[in-house]
Design a protein around this motif. Structure first.
Motif, PDB file in Angstrom:
ATOM      1  N   GLU A   1       6.383   4.455   8.299  1.00  0.00           N
ATOM      2  CA  GLU A   1       5.552   3.316   7.887  1.00  0.00           C
ATOM      3  C   GLU A   1       5.932   2.068   8.678  1.00  0.00           C
ATOM      4  OE1 GLU A   1       2.606   1.327   5.455  1.00  0.00           O
ATOM      5  OE2 GLU A   1       2.943   3.331   6.225  1.00  0.00           O
TER       6      GLU A   1
ATOM      7  N   PRO B   1       0.818  -1.224   0.000  1.00  0.00           N
ATOM      8  CA  PRO B   1       0.000   0.000   0.000  1.00  0.00           C
ATOM      9  C   PRO B   1       0.853   1.276   0.000  1.00  0.00           C
ATOM     10  CG  PRO B   1      -0.893  -1.594   1.537  1.00  0.00           C
ATOM     11  CD  PRO B   1       0.436  -2.136   1.075  1.00  0.00           C
ATOM     12  N   PHE B   2       1.978   1.235   0.682  1.00  0.00           N
ATOM     13  CA  PHE B   2       2.886   2.381   0.699  1.00  0.00           C
ATOM     14  C   PHE B   2       3.418   2.657  -0.704  1.00  0.00           C
ATOM     15  CE2 PHE B   2       7.060   4.298   1.033  1.00  0.00           C
ATOM     16  CZ  PHE B   2       6.873   5.303   1.970  1.00  0.00           C
TER      17      PHE B   2
ATOM     18  N   ASN C   1       0.713   4.110  -2.897  1.00  0.00           N
ATOM     19  CA  ASN C   1       0.516   5.516  -2.561  1.00  0.00           C
ATOM     20  C   ASN C   1       1.584   6.377  -3.233  1.00  0.00           C
ATOM     21  OD1 ASN C   1      -0.594   7.797  -1.027  1.00  0.00           O
ATOM     22  ND2 ASN C   1       1.317   7.661   0.123  1.00  0.00           N
ATOM     23  N   TYR C   2       2.826   5.948  -3.172  1.00  0.00           N
ATOM     24  CA  TYR C   2       3.907   6.718  -3.797  1.00  0.00           C
ATOM     25  C   TYR C   2       3.688   6.822  -5.309  1.00  0.00           C
ATOM     26  CZ  TYR C   2       8.392   8.193  -5.592  1.00  0.00           C
ATOM     27  OH  TYR C   2       9.374   8.881  -6.268  1.00  0.00           O
TER      28      TYR C   2
ATOM     29  N   LYS D   1       9.877   8.634   5.513  1.00  0.00           N
ATOM     30  CA  LYS D   1       8.511   8.121   5.379  1.00  0.00           C
ATOM     31  C   LYS D   1       8.463   6.612   5.616  1.00  0.00           C
ATOM     32  CE  LYS D   1       7.127  11.863   2.309  1.00  0.00           C
ATOM     33  NZ  LYS D   1       6.271  12.585   3.223  1.00  0.00           N
TER      34      LYS D   1
ATOM     35  N   THR E   1       1.016   6.712  -7.017  1.00  0.00           N
ATOM     36  CA  THR E   1      -0.181   7.424  -7.461  1.00  0.00           C
ATOM     37  C   THR E   1      -0.146   8.920  -7.153  1.00  0.00           C
ATOM     38  OG1 THR E   1      -1.331   6.860  -5.400  1.00  0.00           O
ATOM     39  CG2 THR E   1      -1.671   5.394  -7.308  1.00  0.00           C
ATOM     40  N   THR E   2       0.885   9.381  -6.464  1.00  0.00           N
ATOM     41  CA  THR E   2       0.989  10.811  -6.186  1.00  0.00           C
ATOM     42  C   THR E   2       1.890  11.475  -7.222  1.00  0.00           C
ATOM     43  OG1 THR E   2       2.879  10.523  -4.714  1.00  0.00           O
ATOM     44  CG2 THR E   2       0.697  10.501  -3.699  1.00  0.00           C
TER      45      THR E   2
END
Length: 109
Positions: free
Chosen positions: A73, A49-50, A53-54, A69, A56-57
């Motif tokens: 996490e 998931p981390f 997230n990376y 980060k 998709t930003t």
């Protein structure tokens, strides 16, 4: 090189950064964005998931930002009780016996 949980996430990122520095000393320039991807690709499935997230930003992090980060996490996963599995590599019957002994110690029958 994969993160196996035997060291802290901070130590793992420092080791990856040191590898990039060694490559640079050998004449192979390693861009920071490549190092970020190198570190992200070394993570176990618990960090999926981390990674999503990376990816998709729009904001891209430096390797130092990524390290911070990932340490956060790692702490979050620890609070949620999610443990990173340790990868064991070896040969022979001693490895299997050690694993069986560790299982018995943690889960007595």
């Amino acid at each position: 090189m994969k993160y196996d949980g035997t060291r802290s996430m901070h130590e793992h990122c420092i080791e990856m950064t040191n590898l990039a520095a060694k490559l640079k000393n050998l004449g192979m320039s390693v861009d920071d964005s490549f190092l970020v991807q190198f570190i992200l690709n070394s993570l176990p499935p618990q960090y999926g998931p981390f990674q999503i997230n990376y990816n998709t930003t729009d904001e891209k992090w430096t390797s130092n930002e990524l390290t911070g980060k990932l340490v956060q996490e790692e702490s979050r996963l620890g609070r949620e009780g999610i443990k990173v599995a340790h990868y064991v590599q070896g040969a022979g019957s001693k490895v299997g016996k050690g694993i069986k002994r560790a299982i018995k110690e943690h889960h007595p029958t």
